[in-house]
Design a protein around this motif. Structure first.
Motif, PDB file in Angstrom:
ATOM      1  N   LEU A  86       0.823  -1.203   0.000  1.00  0.00           N
ATOM      2  CA  LEU A  86       0.000   0.000   0.000  1.00  0.00           C
ATOM      3  C   LEU A  86       0.860   1.257   0.000  1.00  0.00           C
ATOM      4  CD1 LEU A  86      -2.767   1.322   0.120  1.00  0.00           C
ATOM      5  CD2 LEU A  86      -2.728   1.026   2.618  1.00  0.00           C
ATOM      6  N   ALA A  87       1.912   1.278   0.806  1.00  0.00           N
ATOM      7  CA  ALA A  87       2.787   2.456   0.849  1.00  0.00           C
ATOM      8  C   ALA A  87       3.416   2.714  -0.518  1.00  0.00           C
ATOM      9  CB  ALA A  87       3.875   2.260   1.911  1.00  0.00           C
ATOM     10  N   HIS A  88       3.808   1.651  -1.201  1.00  0.00           N
ATOM     11  CA  HIS A  88       4.383   1.817  -2.541  1.00  0.00           C
ATOM     12  C   HIS A  88       3.361   2.417  -3.494  1.00  0.00           C
ATOM     13  CE1 HIS A  88       5.063   0.482  -6.697  1.00  0.00           C
ATOM     14  NE2 HIS A  88       6.338   0.704  -6.438  1.00  0.00           N
ATOM     15  N   ASP A  89       2.128   1.882  -3.466  1.00  0.00           N
ATOM     16  CA  ASP A  89       1.117   2.325  -4.420  1.00  0.00           C
ATOM     17  C   ASP A  89       0.595   3.719  -4.121  1.00  0.00           C
ATOM     18  OD1 ASP A  89       1.454  -0.071  -5.672  1.00  0.00           O
ATOM     19  OD2 ASP A  89      -0.427  -0.977  -4.977  1.00  0.00           O
TER      20      ASP A  89
ATOM     21  N   ALA B 121      -1.094   9.600 -10.687  1.00  0.00           N
ATOM     22  CA  ALA B 121      -1.488   8.667 -11.741  1.00  0.00           C
ATOM     23  C   ALA B 121      -2.905   8.146 -11.522  1.00  0.00           C
ATOM     24  CB  ALA B 121      -0.508   7.494 -11.783  1.00  0.00           C
ATOM     25  N   CYS B 122      -3.537   7.735 -12.606  1.00  0.00           N
ATOM     26  CA  CYS B 122      -4.885   7.156 -12.507  1.00  0.00           C
ATOM     27  C   CYS B 122      -4.890   5.908 -11.635  1.00  0.00           C
ATOM     28  CB  CYS B 122      -5.420   6.812 -13.895  1.00  0.00           C
ATOM     29  SG  CYS B 122      -5.744   8.237 -14.945  1.00  0.00           S
ATOM     30  N   PHE B 123      -3.784   5.155 -11.647  1.00  0.00           N
ATOM     31  CA  PHE B 123      -3.729   3.907 -10.885  1.00  0.00           C
ATOM     32  C   PHE B 123      -3.252   4.112  -9.453  1.00  0.00           C
ATOM     33  CE2 PHE B 123       0.088   4.140 -13.683  1.00  0.00           C
ATOM     34  CZ  PHE B 123       1.033   4.406 -12.714  1.00  0.00           C
ATOM     35  N   SER B 124      -2.908   5.319  -9.069  1.00  0.00           N
ATOM     36  CA  SER B 124      -2.427   5.567  -7.711  1.00  0.00           C
ATOM     37  C   SER B 124      -3.541   5.316  -6.692  1.00  0.00           C
ATOM     38  CB  SER B 124      -1.936   7.010  -7.576  1.00  0.00           C
ATOM     39  OG  SER B 124      -0.840   7.267  -8.429  1.00  0.00           O
TER      40      SER B 124
ATOM     41  N   SER C 274      -0.706  14.278  -3.139  1.00  0.00           N
ATOM     42  CA  SER C 274       0.424  14.481  -2.219  1.00  0.00           C
ATOM     43  C   SER C 274       0.496  13.425  -1.127  1.00  0.00           C
ATOM     44  CB  SER C 274       0.362  15.881  -1.586  1.00  0.00           C
ATOM     45  OG  SER C 274       0.383  16.871  -2.568  1.00  0.00           O
ATOM     46  N   ARG C 275       0.227  12.185  -1.485  1.00  0.00           N
ATOM     47  CA  ARG C 275       0.357  11.047  -0.579  1.00  0.00           C
ATOM     48  C   ARG C 275      -0.576  11.164   0.626  1.00  0.00           C
ATOM     49  NH1 ARG C 275       6.788   9.246  -0.889  1.00  0.00           N
ATOM     50  NH2 ARG C 275       7.094   9.895  -3.051  1.00  0.00           N
ATOM     51  N   ILE C 276      -1.776  11.616   0.403  1.00  0.00           N
ATOM     52  CA  ILE C 276      -2.810  11.630   1.434  1.00  0.00           C
ATOM     53  C   ILE C 276      -3.698  10.410   1.204  1.00  0.00           C
ATOM     54  CG2 ILE C 276      -4.783  12.871   2.385  1.00  0.00           C
ATOM     55  CD1 ILE C 276      -3.440  15.468   1.648  1.00  0.00           C
TER      56      ILE C 276
ATOM     57  N   VAL D 245      -5.683  -5.789  -9.618  1.00  0.00           N
ATOM     58  CA  VAL D 245      -4.283  -6.182  -9.451  1.00  0.00           C
ATOM     59  C   VAL D 245      -4.013  -6.509  -7.987  1.00  0.00           C
ATOM     60  CG1 VAL D 245      -3.544  -4.661 -11.343  1.00  0.00           C
ATOM     61  CG2 VAL D 245      -3.432  -3.849  -8.981  1.00  0.00           C
ATOM     62  N   GLU D 246      -2.885  -7.155  -7.765  1.00  0.00           N
ATOM     63  CA  GLU D 246      -2.420  -7.369  -6.402  1.00  0.00           C
ATOM     64  C   GLU D 246      -1.837  -6.065  -5.869  1.00  0.00           C
ATOM     65  OE1 GLU D 246       0.198 -10.641  -3.904  1.00  0.00           O
ATOM     66  OE2 GLU D 246       0.680 -10.294  -6.010  1.00  0.00           O
ATOM     67  N   LEU D 247      -2.091  -5.780  -4.619  1.00  0.00           N
ATOM     68  CA  LEU D 247      -1.572  -4.563  -3.993  1.00  0.00           C
ATOM     69  C   LEU D 247      -0.051  -4.529  -4.108  1.00  0.00           C
ATOM     70  CD1 LEU D 247      -2.678  -2.120  -2.364  1.00  0.00           C
ATOM     71  CD2 LEU D 247      -2.061  -3.376  -0.291  1.00  0.00           C
ATOM     72  N   GLY D 248       0.473  -3.359  -4.463  1.00  0.00           N
ATOM     73  CA  GLY D 248       1.909  -3.195  -4.663  1.00  0.00           C
ATOM     74  C   GLY D 248       2.331  -3.238  -6.112  1.00  0.00           C
ATOM     75  N   LEU D 249       1.374  -3.554  -7.008  1.00  0.00           N
ATOM     76  CA  LEU D 249       1.705  -3.711  -8.427  1.00  0.00           C
ATOM     77  C   LEU D 249       0.850  -2.823  -9.323  1.00  0.00           C
ATOM     78  CD1 LEU D 249       1.991  -7.624  -8.562  1.00  0.00           C
ATOM     79  CD2 LEU D 249       3.838  -5.972  -8.291  1.00  0.00           C
ATOM     80  N   VAL D 250       0.323  -1.728  -8.787  1.00  0.00           N
ATOM     81  CA  VAL D 250      -0.627  -0.940  -9.582  1.00  0.00           C
ATOM     82  C   VAL D 250       0.000  -0.343 -10.831  1.00  0.00           C
ATOM     83  CG1 VAL D 250      -2.159  -0.367  -7.656  1.00  0.00           C
ATOM     84  CG2 VAL D 250      -0.205   1.138  -8.180  1.00  0.00           C
TER      85      VAL D 250
END
Length: 481
Positions: A278-281, A289-292, A372-374, A421-426
């Motif tokens: 989750l932190a990566h995504d 990004a649209c996938f963020s 901004s990573r909220i 997708v699996e979390l971490g691979l968005v």
């Protein structure tokens, strides 16, 4: 206060074009620089409109992929001057951190050198990897994919890699590309085009590539848009509507409009892996990004998971430091935090405003996400509670563990979600998958067919195809036996 200025070029059919006095436009960068570029004028528009639109049609795909591979090998070297300059520009002009800028250059290098995956992409989306080079048997026909001709890429400003992907799609389908850069990324298309000139200024791929910019209401830009055989439009609703409104009526318009994405997590199962993914995504592209991932629906023990997530957000602040914050962006983050505290949400965040976690009920939270990573975390009794928040504006649902997807994907898909997708691979789009519910290469080619002669029996038939004879004999109803 002195405003810093930088000059940026166009690249047109293998030529670098710098702005001439009195014939330039100026755009402000996210870091406050003034960027000066040539003005897109009638002469440039006419050159692109009148160019040979089938210049790559007879060039073997293997030659195109070989050329891209050579360009990508240059980008893999951190000493390659184009890459070094690009990484520095991402930091200076767009505010990227050094690790994030180098990671983006690495992703572009991987894209360009993925020749085997490009073959697979063509096979998955068009039916055969040979179809762009030759007539390919398909049931009772032979089919070939020919380039549309002149493709206008209205590029995004939020994800540089998406600019490169759009351009590469145009090249491997043998089109002539005009990359109309977004005001927020006036770097990527030019960097690629100049990389091609480093290899050869006369190679057909180099000659087929144009990297330019024009203001929204530039009449010559509108003229080129109206002359394009296909349009790939990325961006906000206004940009997509503008492209659809002004494109030629028979042009293929493929749009990648504004989307958002969210995650579903069972925190009772390997919460450490869930927190890392989750932190990566959340961190990648600072949620632009649209996938963020911008929100997450969570079942299971929340507090232990949130403790792990805070540590991972700190770790990803070091691995992928966020882009430099402007005064306005810093203010928007602080306002968002205070608003959520006022409404009773739990708010966790770094002192440097690098990330924020907001914990609140699922029916509350943002309407206009500040990015901004909220991250908004919604503890729920059942993940089915997330169904009501799925709609066609949601691109990706990421899950931890992965086996949640077969259980929930049908309900999400019915509501408009197009990707799971699996979390971490968005950010990793697998070969064979769709992009916003479509196969993008199909909008870049004309699928032309040659049908078998009458002497070839159709499937399920034992006679030649001669409808006149059948009409005369009264046996038309026996056409398929």
């Amino acid at each position: 206060m002195t405003v810093r200025k930088k000059r940026l070029p166009f690249v047109v059919s293998g030529r670098r074009l710098d702005g001439k006095p009195g014939r330039t436009v100026t755009v402000s960068s996210p870091t406050g620089l003034e960027l000066e570029m040539p003005r897109f004028d009638a002469e440039l528009a006419s050159e692109m409109i009148e160019a040979n639109r089938q210049s790559l049609a007879d060039l073997p795909l293997q030659e195109i992929l070989s050329f891209l591979n050579r360009a990508g090998k240059n980008w893999k070297s951190e000493e390659y001057v184009r890459r070094r300059f690009y990484v520095r520009q991402l930091q200076d002009i767009l505010g990227y951190s050094d690790p994030a800028a180098n990671a983006e250059a690495d992703r572009i290098a991987i894209l360009l050198t993925s020749h085997a995956r490009m073959y697979d992409m063509i096979a998955a989306e068009l039916g055969s990897r040979y179809i762009v080079d030759d007539w390919t048997a398909r049931e009772e026909c032979w089919v070939r994919a020919l380039p549309r001709g002149l493709v206008l890429h209205i590029l995004p400003s939020n994800v540089p890699l998406s600019c490169a992907i759009s351009i590469v799609r145009g090249i491997i389908t043998k089109n002539v590309s005009v990359a109309k850069m977004g005001a927020g990324d006036l770097l990527t298309a030019v960097a690629l085009a100049l990389t091609f000139t480093d290899l050869s200024t006369t190679h057909p791929v180099t000659r087929s590539m144009n990297a330019v910019y024009w203001e929204h209401d530039n009449p010559e830009g509108l003229r080129l848009l109206g002359a394009a055989d296909a349009v790939c439009a990325w961006g906000a609703e206004e940009a997509i509507a503008h492209a659809q409104r002004h494109a030629r009526i028979d042009a293929a318009v493929t749009s990648f409009g504004p989307k958002e994405s969210f995650a579903i997590i069972d925190a009772s199962m390997d919460p450490a892996a869930a927190a890392k993914g989750l932190a990566h995504d959340v961190a990648i592209y600072d949620q632009r990004a649209c996938f963020s991932i911008r929100r997450v629906y969570l079942t299971g023990p929340a507090e232990p998971f949130l403790e792990l997530l805070r540590k991972e957000m700190d770790r990803h602040e070091e691995l992928l430091p966020p882009s430099a914050l402007t005064d306005d962006k810093s203010a928007s983050i602080q306002i968002a935090r205070r608003e959520e505290l006022f409404f009773g949400a739990g708010v966790h965040g770094s002192d440097a405003l690098a990330w924020t976690i907001v914990v609140c009920p699922a029916n509350e939270g943002y309407t206009d996400h500040p990015l901004s990573r909220i991250l908004y975390v919604y503890p729920v009794e059942s993940l089915s509670e997330a169904y009501q928040y799925a709609h066609p504006g949601v691109q990706t649902v990421a899950a931890h563990p992965w086996h949640l997807l077969p259980e929930h994907r049908d309900e999400f898909a019915k509501r408009g979600v197009s990707r799971f997708v699996e979390l971490g691979l968005v950010h990793l789009f697998r070969i064979g998958g769709t992009h916003d519910s479509i196969n993008p290469l199909q909008g870049l080619v004309r699928l032309v067919s040659t049908e078998a002669p009458g002497s070839v029996h159709g499937k399920g038939m034992v006679v030649n195809l001669d409808e006149t004879a059948m009409l005369q004999a009264g046996t038309l109803k026996d056409l398929v036996l």
